[in-house]
Design a protein around this motif. Structure first.
Motif, PDB file in Angstrom:
ATOM      1  N   VAL A  60     -47.066 -15.530 -42.703  1.00  0.00           N
ATOM      2  CA  VAL A  60     -48.128 -16.465 -42.335  1.00  0.00           C
ATOM      3  C   VAL A  60     -47.979 -16.883 -40.877  1.00  0.00           C
ATOM      4  O   VAL A  60     -46.872 -17.049 -40.364  1.00  0.00           O
ATOM      5  CB  VAL A  60     -48.165 -17.708 -43.255  1.00  0.00           C
ATOM      6  CG1 VAL A  60     -48.423 -17.296 -44.693  1.00  0.00           C
ATOM      7  CG2 VAL A  60     -46.894 -18.526 -43.160  1.00  0.00           C
ATOM      8  N   TYR A  61     -49.133 -17.041 -40.231  1.00  0.00           N
ATOM      9  CA  TYR A  61     -49.174 -17.471 -38.834  1.00  0.00           C
ATOM     10  C   TYR A  61     -49.093 -18.993 -38.772  1.00  0.00           C
ATOM     11  O   TYR A  61     -49.834 -19.701 -39.470  1.00  0.00           O
ATOM     12  CB  TYR A  61     -50.474 -17.009 -38.187  1.00  0.00           C
ATOM     13  CG  TYR A  61     -50.717 -17.607 -36.819  1.00  0.00           C
ATOM     14  CD1 TYR A  61     -50.077 -17.116 -35.684  1.00  0.00           C
ATOM     15  CD2 TYR A  61     -51.586 -18.689 -36.663  1.00  0.00           C
ATOM     16  CE1 TYR A  61     -50.298 -17.667 -34.434  1.00  0.00           C
ATOM     17  CE2 TYR A  61     -51.815 -19.252 -35.411  1.00  0.00           C
ATOM     18  CZ  TYR A  61     -51.166 -18.737 -34.307  1.00  0.00           C
ATOM     19  OH  TYR A  61     -51.381 -19.304 -33.076  1.00  0.00           O
ATOM     20  N   LEU A  62     -48.192 -19.498 -37.925  1.00  0.00           N
ATOM     21  CA  LEU A  62     -47.951 -20.932 -37.786  1.00  0.00           C
ATOM     22  C   LEU A  62     -48.077 -21.321 -36.319  1.00  0.00           C
ATOM     23  O   LEU A  62     -47.563 -20.624 -35.437  1.00  0.00           O
ATOM     24  CB  LEU A  62     -46.541 -21.265 -38.295  1.00  0.00           C
ATOM     25  CG  LEU A  62     -46.005 -22.679 -38.070  1.00  0.00           C
ATOM     26  CD1 LEU A  62     -46.761 -23.689 -38.927  1.00  0.00           C
ATOM     27  CD2 LEU A  62     -44.508 -22.728 -38.389  1.00  0.00           C
ATOM     28  N   PHE A  87     -51.535 -23.660 -40.055  1.00  0.00           N
ATOM     29  CA  PHE A  87     -51.166 -22.288 -40.399  1.00  0.00           C
ATOM     30  C   PHE A  87     -52.312 -21.599 -41.119  1.00  0.00           C
ATOM     31  O   PHE A  87     -53.128 -22.241 -41.777  1.00  0.00           O
ATOM     32  CB  PHE A  87     -49.885 -22.248 -41.240  1.00  0.00           C
ATOM     33  CG  PHE A  87     -50.049 -22.644 -42.696  1.00  0.00           C
ATOM     34  CD1 PHE A  87     -50.058 -21.678 -43.697  1.00  0.00           C
ATOM     35  CD2 PHE A  87     -50.183 -23.975 -43.063  1.00  0.00           C
ATOM     36  CE1 PHE A  87     -50.207 -22.033 -45.028  1.00  0.00           C
ATOM     37  CE2 PHE A  87     -50.327 -24.340 -44.394  1.00  0.00           C
ATOM     38  CZ  PHE A  87     -50.339 -23.361 -45.383  1.00  0.00           C
ATOM     39  N   ASP A  88     -52.381 -20.277 -40.924  1.00  0.00           N
ATOM     40  CA  ASP A  88     -53.338 -19.456 -41.656  1.00  0.00           C
ATOM     41  C   ASP A  88     -52.746 -19.168 -43.028  1.00  0.00           C
ATOM     42  O   ASP A  88     -51.654 -18.581 -43.128  1.00  0.00           O
ATOM     43  CB  ASP A  88     -53.593 -18.133 -40.919  1.00  0.00           C
ATOM     44  CG  ASP A  88     -54.447 -18.294 -39.671  1.00  0.00           C
ATOM     45  OD1 ASP A  88     -55.392 -19.095 -39.698  1.00  0.00           O
ATOM     46  OD2 ASP A  88     -54.158 -17.607 -38.670  1.00  0.00           O
ATOM     47  N   GLN A  89     -53.449 -19.585 -44.070  1.00  0.00           N
ATOM     48  CA  GLN A  89     -52.961 -19.350 -45.421  1.00  0.00           C
ATOM     49  C   GLN A  89     -52.898 -17.854 -45.723  1.00  0.00           C
ATOM     50  O   GLN A  89     -53.455 -17.033 -45.003  1.00  0.00           O
ATOM     51  CB  GLN A  89     -53.857 -20.087 -46.423  1.00  0.00           C
ATOM     52  CG  GLN A  89     -53.803 -21.600 -46.280  1.00  0.00           C
ATOM     53  CD  GLN A  89     -54.983 -22.311 -46.913  1.00  0.00           C
ATOM     54  OE1 GLN A  89     -55.587 -21.819 -47.869  1.00  0.00           O
ATOM     55  NE2 GLN A  89     -55.334 -23.467 -46.379  1.00  0.00           N
ATOM     56  N   GLY A 135     -53.255 -14.154 -46.431  1.00  0.00           N
ATOM     57  CA  GLY A 135     -54.360 -13.205 -46.477  1.00  0.00           C
ATOM     58  C   GLY A 135     -55.497 -13.463 -45.519  1.00  0.00           C
ATOM     59  O   GLY A 135     -56.511 -12.760 -45.585  1.00  0.00           O
ATOM     60  N   CYS A 136     -55.386 -14.446 -44.637  1.00  0.00           N
ATOM     61  CA  CYS A 136     -56.515 -14.724 -43.751  1.00  0.00           C
ATOM     62  C   CYS A 136     -56.043 -15.065 -42.340  1.00  0.00           C
ATOM     63  O   CYS A 136     -54.853 -15.300 -42.109  1.00  0.00           O
ATOM     64  CB  CYS A 136     -57.391 -15.849 -44.304  1.00  0.00           C
ATOM     65  SG  CYS A 136     -56.600 -17.456 -44.426  1.00  0.00           S
ATOM     66  N   GLY A 137     -57.004 -15.108 -41.420  1.00  0.00           N
ATOM     67  CA  GLY A 137     -56.653 -15.387 -40.027  1.00  0.00           C
ATOM     68  C   GLY A 137     -55.698 -14.338 -39.493  1.00  0.00           C
ATOM     69  O   GLY A 137     -55.922 -13.133 -39.629  1.00  0.00           O
ATOM     70  N   ARG A 138     -54.584 -14.778 -38.939  1.00  0.00           N
ATOM     71  CA  ARG A 138     -53.594 -13.865 -38.398  1.00  0.00           C
ATOM     72  C   ARG A 138     -52.460 -13.577 -39.368  1.00  0.00           C
ATOM     73  O   ARG A 138     -51.492 -12.875 -39.020  1.00  0.00           O
ATOM     74  CB  ARG A 138     -53.047 -14.434 -37.080  1.00  0.00           C
ATOM     75  CG  ARG A 138     -54.013 -14.273 -35.911  1.00  0.00           C
ATOM     76  CD  ARG A 138     -53.852 -15.306 -34.841  1.00  0.00           C
ATOM     77  NE  ARG A 138     -54.415 -16.589 -35.268  1.00  0.00           N
ATOM     78  CZ  ARG A 138     -54.643 -17.617 -34.479  1.00  0.00           C
ATOM     79  NH1 ARG A 138     -54.361 -17.504 -33.193  1.00  0.00           N
ATOM     80  NH2 ARG A 138     -55.155 -18.745 -34.946  1.00  0.00           N
ATOM     81  N   SER A 139     -52.553 -14.115 -40.572  1.00  0.00           N
ATOM     82  CA  SER A 139     -51.528 -13.859 -41.593  1.00  0.00           C
ATOM     83  C   SER A 139     -51.731 -12.471 -42.198  1.00  0.00           C
ATOM     84  O   SER A 139     -52.847 -11.941 -42.224  1.00  0.00           O
ATOM     85  CB  SER A 139     -51.573 -14.937 -42.674  1.00  0.00           C
ATOM     86  OG  SER A 139     -51.216 -16.207 -42.143  1.00  0.00           O
ATOM     87  N   THR A 140     -50.631 -11.896 -42.688  1.00  0.00           N
ATOM     88  CA  THR A 140     -50.684 -10.540 -43.241  1.00  0.00           C
ATOM     89  C   THR A 140     -49.969 -10.499 -44.594  1.00  0.00           C
ATOM     90  O   THR A 140     -49.071 -11.306 -44.840  1.00  0.00           O
ATOM     91  CB  THR A 140     -50.018  -9.543 -42.275  1.00  0.00           C
ATOM     92  OG1 THR A 140     -48.654  -9.944 -42.047  1.00  0.00           O
ATOM     93  CG2 THR A 140     -50.747  -9.476 -40.952  1.00  0.00           C
ATOM     94  N   PRO A 141     -50.326  -9.535 -45.470  1.00  0.00           N
ATOM     95  CA  PRO A 141     -51.387  -8.533 -45.344  1.00  0.00           C
ATOM     96  C   PRO A 141     -52.778  -9.170 -45.453  1.00  0.00           C
ATOM     97  O   PRO A 141     -52.995 -10.065 -46.269  1.00  0.00           O
ATOM     98  CB  PRO A 141     -51.122  -7.573 -46.509  1.00  0.00           C
ATOM     99  CG  PRO A 141     -50.368  -8.399 -47.515  1.00  0.00           C
ATOM    100  CD  PRO A 141     -49.563  -9.374 -46.727  1.00  0.00           C
ATOM    101  N   PHE A 142     -53.703  -8.692 -44.642  1.00  0.00           N
ATOM    102  CA  PHE A 142     -55.014  -9.310 -44.520  1.00  0.00           C
ATOM    103  C   PHE A 142     -55.839  -9.136 -45.792  1.00  0.00           C
ATOM    104  O   PHE A 142     -55.910  -8.053 -46.369  1.00  0.00           O
ATOM    105  CB  PHE A 142     -55.772  -8.718 -43.333  1.00  0.00           C
ATOM    106  CG  PHE A 142     -57.124  -9.330 -43.115  1.00  0.00           C
ATOM    107  CD1 PHE A 142     -57.233 -10.607 -42.599  1.00  0.00           C
ATOM    108  CD2 PHE A 142     -58.276  -8.649 -43.473  1.00  0.00           C
ATOM    109  CE1 PHE A 142     -58.471 -11.189 -42.416  1.00  0.00           C
ATOM    110  CE2 PHE A 142     -59.524  -9.223 -43.283  1.00  0.00           C
ATOM    111  CZ  PHE A 142     -59.616 -10.507 -42.761  1.00  0.00           C
TER     112      PHE A 142
END
Length: 323
Positions: free
Chosen positions: A24-26, A66-68, A70-77
């Motif tokens: 996750v992107y923080l 943070f992007d939860q 599966g979304c935003g810049r978090s992976t896997p999309f």
């Protein structure tokens, strides 16, 4: 846009490895020594928007977003695998521990309000206060309001609702609306998935503002957001948000002594006002503010104004309580 703070950029950003192959992107903004506040975005699947940083005085708050999964810049999309409410709550706790924060304030909108309430119920000892916008309690009646043809939103926007379900009309009534969309997002070809995601997001965008003028070309500017928002919202709705019926209201007593502000637009068609009203009746410390001439979206100027005033007031309250 009423009372809102200037545009700021994060002073730190990183990827955090959480469980089961997700990252996750923080990001962090504002004052590192300020009041820590975690922003929880909506959807599920919407991702962060830079707008959220403008809800807080950057001199007073240590702003965390943070992007939860599966979304935003978090992976896997757009991944539905290992993407449940329980997973998101564990991610929130991992972030708190990673940042070394003892207690923080929570601000959540729409689905983010659900997560804020669930997190506070689960770990009240970690929560200073809560500000909510466009409350969603994840009850069956709340899901039906948004997705069903006999729900409230479809009755107010019948022409938009017909466009929404156009992509699945040949599947009805053999399959439910949610199951029909879910089958497309899981098994459909790329073109059909894109069509379904466009219809889903157009429906939500059209009912999110008082006078929405959104067009299909507007979604084309952010196709990734549309793909994750539609697929993950459908995934969570199919599984009743992985929450027991009436769980939040039945456990709201655990928020005793946690101060809160509940902001809800009078004409919110995504999350009906009754959500916020029912919550305020159970949560005595939660002060309800009904915003006239406002709908659901956080970008609504009247909603923006209400959120900023609420965070200002909460900062003052928390500072005074420290003294």
């Amino acid at each position: 846009m009423g009372h809102i703070y200037p545009v700021i950029k994060p002073f730190a950003s990183q990827m955090i490895s959480v469980s089961n192959g997700h990252d996750v992107y923080l990001e962090q903004s504002g004052n590192l020594k300020g009041i820590p506040v975690l922003f929880l975005h909506g959807g599920p699947g919407a991702g962060l928007s830079p707008l959220y940083r403008r809800f807080f005085d950057p001199n007073l708050f240590h702003i965390i977003g943070f992007d939860q999964r599966g979304c935003g810049r978090s992976t896997p999309f757009a991944s539905m695998q290992n993407n449940t409410t329980e997973d998101l709550l564990e991610d929130i706790e991992q972030i708190r521990q990673h940042l070394g924060i003892n207690k923080w304030m929570l601000l959540g909108g729409s689905w983010g309000s659900t997560l804020a309430l669930l997190n506070a119920i689960r770990r009240p000892q970690t929560v200073l206060s809560i500000v909510l916008r466009g409350v969603f309690l994840a009850r069956q009646q709340d899901l039906d309001w948004f997705i069903q043809g006999d729900g409230g939103a479809a009755q107010v926007f019948p022409e938009h609702y017909q466009e929404f379900i156009d992509v699945i009309k040949d599947k009805l009534p053999e399959k439910s609306i949610v199951d029909s969309f879910y089958n497309i997002f899981v098994n459909g070809d790329e073109l059909t998935r894109a069509h379904a995601a466009k219809n889903w997001c157009m429906w939500e965008e059209r009912i999110s503002l008082m006078n929405s003028s959104v067009q299909e070309q507007d979604l084309c500017q952010n196709l990734n957001r549309a793909a994750s928002l539609a697929a993950l919202e459908c995934h969570y709705i199919k599984h009743k948000c992985f929450i027991e019926e009436d769980y939040i209201l039945n456990n709201i007593h655990k928020l005793k002594n946690i101060p809160g502000t509940i902001i809800h637009g009078r004409y919110d068609m995504v999350c009906k006002l009754e959500n916020a009203y029912a919550l305020s009746k159970k949560w005595r410390e939660g002060q309800l503010l009904i915003v006239p001439e406002a709908a659901h979206s956080a970008s609504d100027p009247n909603i923006c104004d209400a959120i900023c005033h609420a965070t200002d007031a909460m900062a003052k309250f928390l500072k005074e309580r420290e003294q």
